[in-house]
Design a protein around this motif. Structure first.
Motif, PDB file in Angstrom:
ATOM      1  N   PHE A 200       0.793  -1.233   0.000  1.00  0.00           N
ATOM      2  CA  PHE A 200       0.000   0.000   0.000  1.00  0.00           C
ATOM      3  C   PHE A 200       0.828   1.286   0.000  1.00  0.00           C
ATOM      4  O   PHE A 200       0.275   2.367  -0.180  1.00  0.00           O
ATOM      5  N   GLY A 201       2.116   1.192   0.227  1.00  0.00           N
ATOM      6  CA  GLY A 201       2.940   2.389   0.314  1.00  0.00           C
ATOM      7  C   GLY A 201       3.153   3.067  -1.033  1.00  0.00           C
ATOM      8  O   GLY A 201       3.023   2.442  -2.091  1.00  0.00           O
ATOM      9  N   THR A 202       3.495   4.336  -0.986  1.00  0.00           N
ATOM     10  CA  THR A 202       3.846   5.060  -2.203  1.00  0.00           C
ATOM     11  C   THR A 202       5.239   4.621  -2.653  1.00  0.00           C
ATOM     12  O   THR A 202       6.005   4.043  -1.867  1.00  0.00           O
ATOM     13  N   PRO A 203       5.603   4.899  -3.903  1.00  0.00           N
ATOM     14  CA  PRO A 203       6.963   4.568  -4.344  1.00  0.00           C
ATOM     15  C   PRO A 203       8.023   5.211  -3.456  1.00  0.00           C
ATOM     16  O   PRO A 203       9.064   4.597  -3.188  1.00  0.00           O
ATOM     17  N   GLU A 204       7.739   6.431  -2.984  1.00  0.00           N
ATOM     18  CA  GLU A 204       8.696   7.115  -2.112  1.00  0.00           C
ATOM     19  C   GLU A 204       8.827   6.401  -0.765  1.00  0.00           C
ATOM     20  O   GLU A 204       9.928   6.267  -0.212  1.00  0.00           O
ATOM     21  N   GLN A 205       7.704   5.955  -0.210  1.00  0.00           N
ATOM     22  CA  GLN A 205       7.742   5.230   1.063  1.00  0.00           C
ATOM     23  C   GLN A 205       8.482   3.899   0.920  1.00  0.00           C
ATOM     24  O   GLN A 205       9.276   3.518   1.785  1.00  0.00           O
ATOM     25  N   LYS A 206       8.230   3.203  -0.170  1.00  0.00           N
ATOM     26  CA  LYS A 206       8.925   1.935  -0.396  1.00  0.00           C
ATOM     27  C   LYS A 206      10.427   2.149  -0.533  1.00  0.00           C
ATOM     28  O   LYS A 206      11.232   1.407   0.050  1.00  0.00           O
ATOM     29  N   ALA A 207      10.805   3.171  -1.307  1.00  0.00           N
ATOM     30  CA  ALA A 207      12.224   3.441  -1.527  1.00  0.00           C
ATOM     31  C   ALA A 207      12.920   3.870  -0.246  1.00  0.00           C
ATOM     32  O   ALA A 207      14.108   3.578  -0.036  1.00  0.00           O
ATOM     33  N   ALA A 208      12.188   4.555   0.641  1.00  0.00           N
ATOM     34  CA  ALA A 208      12.784   5.038   1.880  1.00  0.00           C
ATOM     35  C   ALA A 208      12.953   3.929   2.907  1.00  0.00           C
ATOM     36  O   ALA A 208      13.932   3.930   3.670  1.00  0.00           O
ATOM     37  N   HIS A 209      12.022   2.969   2.946  1.00  0.00           N
ATOM     38  CA  HIS A 209      12.003   2.034   4.063  1.00  0.00           C
ATOM     39  C   HIS A 209      12.336   0.577   3.732  1.00  0.00           C
ATOM     40  O   HIS A 209      12.957  -0.105   4.554  1.00  0.00           O
ATOM     41  N   ILE A 210      11.925   0.073   2.573  1.00  0.00           N
ATOM     42  CA  ILE A 210      12.182  -1.341   2.287  1.00  0.00           C
ATOM     43  C   ILE A 210      13.685  -1.645   2.241  1.00  0.00           C
ATOM     44  O   ILE A 210      14.151  -2.590   2.898  1.00  0.00           O
ATOM     45  N   PRO A 211      14.494  -0.873   1.502  1.00  0.00           N
ATOM     46  CA  PRO A 211      15.940  -1.144   1.532  1.00  0.00           C
ATOM     47  C   PRO A 211      16.526  -1.019   2.927  1.00  0.00           C
ATOM     48  O   PRO A 211      17.409  -1.802   3.310  1.00  0.00           O
ATOM     49  N   ALA A 212      16.052  -0.042   3.709  1.00  0.00           N
ATOM     50  CA  ALA A 212      16.566   0.140   5.070  1.00  0.00           C
ATOM     51  C   ALA A 212      16.255  -1.070   5.935  1.00  0.00           C
ATOM     52  O   ALA A 212      17.076  -1.496   6.761  1.00  0.00           O
ATOM     53  N   ILE A 213      15.070  -1.634   5.763  1.00  0.00           N
ATOM     54  CA  ILE A 213      14.702  -2.842   6.504  1.00  0.00           C
ATOM     55  C   ILE A 213      15.583  -4.011   6.088  1.00  0.00           C
ATOM     56  O   ILE A 213      16.126  -4.745   6.922  1.00  0.00           O
ATOM     57  N   LEU A 214      15.746  -4.191   4.783  1.00  0.00           N
ATOM     58  CA  LEU A 214      16.528  -5.320   4.289  1.00  0.00           C
ATOM     59  C   LEU A 214      17.998  -5.227   4.684  1.00  0.00           C
ATOM     60  O   LEU A 214      18.670  -6.247   4.852  1.00  0.00           O
ATOM     61  N   LYS A 215      18.505  -3.999   4.863  1.00  0.00           N
ATOM     62  CA  LYS A 215      19.902  -3.810   5.272  1.00  0.00           C
ATOM     63  C   LYS A 215      20.097  -3.931   6.779  1.00  0.00           C
ATOM     64  O   LYS A 215      21.226  -3.908   7.268  1.00  0.00           O
ATOM     65  N   GLY A 216      18.984  -4.017   7.524  1.00  0.00           N
ATOM     66  CA  GLY A 216      19.095  -4.121   8.971  1.00  0.00           C
ATOM     67  C   GLY A 216      19.125  -2.780   9.677  1.00  0.00           C
ATOM     68  O   GLY A 216      19.443  -2.721  10.874  1.00  0.00           O
ATOM     69  N   ASP A 217      18.769  -1.713   8.985  1.00  0.00           N
ATOM     70  CA  ASP A 217      18.831  -0.372   9.578  1.00  0.00           C
ATOM     71  C   ASP A 217      17.556   0.010  10.325  1.00  0.00           C
ATOM     72  O   ASP A 217      17.595   0.918  11.156  1.00  0.00           O
ATOM     73  N   GLU A 218      16.418  -0.653  10.020  1.00  0.00           N
ATOM     74  CA  GLU A 218      15.159  -0.274  10.634  1.00  0.00           C
ATOM     75  C   GLU A 218      14.409  -1.491  11.176  1.00  0.00           C
ATOM     76  O   GLU A 218      14.144  -2.450  10.440  1.00  0.00           O
ATOM     77  N   PHE A 219      14.077  -1.418  12.462  1.00  0.00           N
ATOM     78  CA  PHE A 219      13.139  -2.355  13.074  1.00  0.00           C
ATOM     79  C   PHE A 219      11.770  -1.679  13.129  1.00  0.00           C
ATOM     80  O   PHE A 219      11.672  -0.494  13.458  1.00  0.00           O
ATOM     81  N   TRP A 220      10.707  -2.438  12.856  1.00  0.00           N
ATOM     82  CA  TRP A 220       9.358  -1.881  12.818  1.00  0.00           C
ATOM     83  C   TRP A 220       8.432  -2.598  13.800  1.00  0.00           C
ATOM     84  O   TRP A 220       8.543  -3.807  14.022  1.00  0.00           O
TER      85      TRP A 220
END
Length: 421
Positions: free
Chosen positions: A114-134
């Motif tokens: 459901f996220g916008t392209p900007e939201q996906k670009a900001a958060h999905i890579p960060a999650i996959l790299k281990g930078d963000e816990f949600w």
């Protein structure tokens, strides 16, 4: 470029061999806190969190993070079968357990859907790299299992929203980075029609996080109080007042849990709090040759096998777009009931030692008394089994919906407490 980017068209078996070689060369044995996520104290937990971030980054750099996530957002664009093969090869090895649920599912999957392209670009890579816990922020102190009855409010203020309210039972929010929040944006329509979903940074002014101590002494669950928290409209997920559409899929991904094709976790891993198996308990209690004990051991094992295969079947069907997605409630219901039964079996196998509150008091058969008292948590956390029964009845079996006093009534007019006067 990670080596996984060269895996376009790679067969599942070729991928399996490559994953097996990398796992054996780069990952150590599974750790106790991978199984339970329990630590002796906060300092040890923060060390484990940092270790999980590093492990997740190691997976990312090697091309094994987010196997089913799109490549444009840092994933590998592979199939659920590839993810299953990796998880099978991961058995017995350490892995970043704290990223599985709720970071990867439901949080990352909701953003992807459901996220916008900007939201996906900001958060999905960060999650996959281990930078963000949600963290997922659904339950409220006065809401019980009625997720749609949320009273945490979000009021528009120019290009921002101002949030006020409280959420509860948020696992380990005290060290998480971000949360997905369901809030009330319209009080003049029926409750399901006035909700909106937001992304919220947890460590910011106006967000107070308190720990909740449970019966067994643990304090992993948290309660959050939001006071005039400002969230930009760019962090809104989905349409204004369209949060229930997002929420339904959110809860579907939540019910899929560790068996989602987006999750990296060893196949067959048990998340019980005690590492002691039924066989081990029976052996330590001197009951291994007891036919009644053997029957209980077999029952516990059968429940585990059925739960894993049921989740696998439903996950495969959902990934392929087949079947009713609300079937995930069947797995949720079975998992909750099976967990209660398995903990009861462990208590019964332990015999007199089950009454011990500590390892020393329990004659080495595990702290089964505490486990037994906490068994019902598995039917409450992640959505109650009663709600799952309703979903199965209404959306899978097509049975009529129960009568409701708030249907078609503006949420502002719905009583939310005992009548006075």
């Amino acid at each position: 470029m990670s080596e996984g980017n060269n895996a376009i068209g790679e067969s599942v078996e070729d991928f399996r061999l490559r994953a097996r070689a990398w796992i054996k060369a780069n990952l150590g044995p599974i750790q106790p806190f991978d199984l339970t996520q329990d630590c002796a104290d906060d300092e040890e937990e923060l060390v484990a969190v940092a270790r999980d971030r590093a492990l997740q980054r190691k997976l990312y750099d090697a091309g094994f993070a987010g196997l089913c996530f799109p490549k444009e957002y840092g994933g590998q664009g592979l199939t659920p079968e590839h993810n299953r093969a990796f998880n099978e090869e991961l058995a017995g090895h350490e892995y970043p357990s704290r990223f599985t649920v709720p970071t990867f599912t439901p949080c990352a999957t909701v953003i992807m859907e459901f996220g916008t392209p900007e939201q996906k670009a900001a958060h999905i890579p960060a999650i996959l790299k281990g930078d963000e816990f949600w963290a997922q922020m659904l339950s409220e102190p006065g809401g019980g299992s009625d997720v749609a009855g949320a009273t945490t409010s979000a009021v528009r203020d120019g290009d921002d929203w101002i949030l006020n309210g409280a959420k509860v039972w948020t696992s380990r929010a005290w060290w998480h980075d971000w949360g997905i929040v369901l809030a009330r944006t319209n009080w003049n329509v029926p409750k399901h029609q006035g909700l909106t979903v937001f992304l919220m940074r947890l460590q910011q002014p106006g967000v107070e996080i308190r720990r909740i101590e449970r019966l067994n002494g643990e304090s992993e669950a948290c309660e959050e109080f939001m006071t005039d928290v400002r969230i930009p409209d760019s962090d809104r997920v989905g349409e204004i007042d369209g949060g229930w559409t997002v929420g339904q899929r959110w809860m579907f991904h939540e019910r899929m849990g560790h068996n989602s094709p987006y999750v990296t976790q060893p196949v067959g891993l048990s998340h019980g709090r005690s590492e002691v198996t039924p066989v081990g308990i029976a052996r330590q209690a001197g009951r291994l040759e007891d036919p009644a004990a053997q029957e209980l051991i077999g029952e516990s094992r059968a429940l585990g096998l059925v739960a894993n295969e049921l989740q696998r079947r439903l996950a495969s069907g959902a990934a392929a777009g087949k079947g009713n997605t609300d079937m995930s409630s069947v797995a949720r219901l079975f998992r909750g009931m099976a967990n209660v039964r398995q903990r009861t079996i462990a208590f019964d196998l332990a015999g007199a030692g089950a009454a011990g509150w500590t390892e020393e008091e329990s004659d080495g058969v595990g702290v089964q008394g505490m486990e037994f008292l906490m068994r019902q948590v598995s039917c409450i956390g992640g959505g109650t089994t009663e709600i799952s029964r309703n979903v199965i009845a209404e959306r899978v079996l097509g049975m009529p919906r129960e009568a409701s006093g708030d249907k078609g009534v503006a949420f502002r007019e719905v009583p939310r407490g005992p009548k006075r006067g």
